[in-house]
Design an enzyme around this catalytic site. Structure first.
Site, PDB file in Angstrom:
ATOM      1  N   ARG A  25       0.811  -1.222   0.000  1.00 18.00           N
ATOM      2  CA  ARG A  25       0.000   0.000   0.000  1.00 18.00           C
ATOM      3  C   ARG A  25       0.848   1.278   0.000  1.00 18.00           C
ATOM      4  NH1 ARG A  25      -4.444  -1.278   4.574  1.00 18.00           N
ATOM      5  NH2 ARG A  25      -2.835  -2.735   5.254  1.00 18.00           N
ATOM      6  N   LYS A  32       8.692  -1.174   2.850  1.00 14.18           N
ATOM      7  CA  LYS A  32       8.093  -0.183   3.725  1.00 14.18           C
ATOM      8  C   LYS A  32       9.037   0.234   4.850  1.00 14.18           C
ATOM      9  CE  LYS A  32       4.439  -1.457   6.097  1.00 14.18           C
ATOM     10  NZ  LYS A  32       3.026  -1.659   6.509  1.00 14.18           N
ATOM     11  N   GLY A 144      -9.442  -4.850  16.379  1.00 13.82           N
ATOM     12  CA  GLY A 144      -9.959  -5.931  17.202  1.00 13.82           C
ATOM     13  C   GLY A 144     -10.236  -5.452  18.615  1.00 13.82           C
TER      14      GLY A 144
END
Length: 445
Positions: A25, A32, A144
């Site tokens: 992404r 990254k 979560g």
């Protein structure tokens, strides 16, 4: 699950940093973890935090192309995760470094703001087989949720993404799982081989370890910014702004003045002394070292530069790598300096370029002073040496290699190609010639 009977351990932790993700992404050709965050690759931020927290060893799990291999500080080792098989696979790759007598902290290379203090607090709060770091969010959407029992232990973590099955009551919980854990070393070693890839992605997930624990405890990280993850460049900007503000606050608390923090940019590798003022638009990069009682800016860029006490730089100056400004020197407006040593109390007031030059003490260089330093024939850089107490007039070029002796002068408009002896006047220009009647002749033509 029944309460654990595993005793608390006092050994320094082993810290595993998961840094093997490619970060699709980010839309980037580089991994990254190599994306810059205030002068340091993002993936190294949790490594340095872990070392500062007192880790006995930091194990960095990287992809087969080994992006961080040559960048790790002392106290950190690298292992390779052979296949992109999930967070469980990442920790399995580091299993040989697990100390069964010590806690094991698991961090992520894309969660760069976790601090040494937060790691120490988490290890201090560790109890039993597993302690997870949680935080509370005003908007926990997508995270979560941590469901606790009445005694405070963790009953379960409920995922709330598209495939989650959280109830309405669970969706109202604001405590979320950060993905940061502390494990009992022996428990983790025994449990890792039991991970399975029985899921839609076919990967090994570290949270499966929790299913084998007799109890799971949670430690709340009060500052949610410390556990922010970076998935794309937008998130990286958010993290950079937080990190920059914290860094500048640290400089101010240590005695520096930052006039406008929103418009001041300083790398984590930079040091700034007491009573130094950073004006708006200042950019300090790399291994820049600034002493005390300096004034930098506005609109100054300094990269890999050493600035001693009492120096003034700017406005609109550019200091390139290898620059050394001695005590109480001055670099003024629209001056560029590269790989040069400028002596104590020497002034380069404005509109000049010093490249590959050594300038002595108490020298004054007029505007513009240029040191042409590139030899096109040999394709090499040559050095210019300017002595102590030299007075250079305006519009002078010192063509390297050339040496100007102590107490020498140079005349305005000179192109100096030969050495100037001490106390001499260097003149290198055409003599002025006045053409009488020139204007009248031009009118007739």
């Amino acid at each position: 699950m029944c309460p654990t009977t595993i005793p608390r351990v006092s050994a320094a932790p082993v810290v595993i940093v998961m840094a093997a993700g490619q970060g699709t992404r980010m839309k980037s050709k580089k991994p990254k973890v190599l994306h810059d965050l205030l002068g340091r690759p993002m993936g190294l931020w949790p490594v340095y935090a872990a070392l500062d927290a007192g880790a006995q060893k930091v194990v960095v799990v990287q992809s087969p192309d080994k992006p961080l291999e040559d960048l790790l500080p002392d106290g950190a080792v690298a292992v390779v995760q052979p296949a992109a098989n999930g967070t469980g696979g990442a920790v399995q790759a580091a299993s040989e470094h697990i100390d069964p007598q010590a806690p094991v902290v698991v961090l992520s290379g894309d969660v760069p703001l976790v601090s040494a203090e937060a790691i120490r607090e988490l290890v201090g709060a560790h109890s039993g087989e597993v302690t997870m770091a949680t935080t509370k969010l005003d908007d926990p959407a997508g995270y979560g949720r941590v469901v606790r029992r009445p005694d405070g232990s963790v009953e379960k973590v409920v995922e709330t993404k598209a495939d989650g099955d959280a109830s309405h009551a669970e969706l109202r919980i604001d405590e979320v799982n950060t993905g940061i854990y502390v494990f009992d070393g022996a428990f983790l070693q025994a449990t890792l081989p039991n991970l399975t890839a029985d899921n839609a992605q076919g990967e090994l997930y570290l949270p499966q370890v929790l299913d084998h624990a007799r109890s799971v405890h949670a430690h709340v990280v009060d500052d949610p910014n410390l556990v922010l993850g970076v998935n794309d460049r937008v998130a990286l900007v958010d993290v950079r702004q937080i990190a920059q503000r914290k860094l500048l606050e640290g400089l101010m608390l240590d005695g520096a003045t930052v006039i406008d923090p929103a418009n001041t940019y300083v790398d984590v590798t930079v040091t700034v002394g007491q009573d130094t003022t950073l004006e708006p638009g200042t950019v300090l990069r790399g291994a820049t070292r600034i002493g005390s009682d300096c004034r930098i800016g506005p609109h100054v860029v300094a990269i890999d530069t050493t600035i001693e006490d009492g120096v003034s730089v700017g406005p609109f100056a550019y200091l390139r790598p290898g620059t050394h400004l001695r005590e109480n020197s001055k670099i003024g407006t629209f001056v560029e300096v590269k790989n040069s040593d400028v002596g104590a109390r020497t002034k380069v007031p404005h509109v000049s370029y010093l490249g590959d030059a050594d300038v002595g003490e108490d020298t004054n260089l007029g505007a513009p002073t240029i040191t042409p330093n590139y030899d096109a024939k040999t394709k090499t850089k040559r050095r210019t040496t300017i002595g102590n107490r030299v007075k250079s007039s305006v519009d002078v070029s010192f063509v390297a290699p050339v040496t100007i002796g102590d107490d020498a002068y140079t005349a305005a408009g000179s192109v100096i190609t030969n050495d100037v002896p001490p106390k001499a006047l260097g003149v290198a220009r055409e003599r002025q010639r006045n053409v009488e009647g020139y204007a009248d002749r031009e009118k007739k033509s």
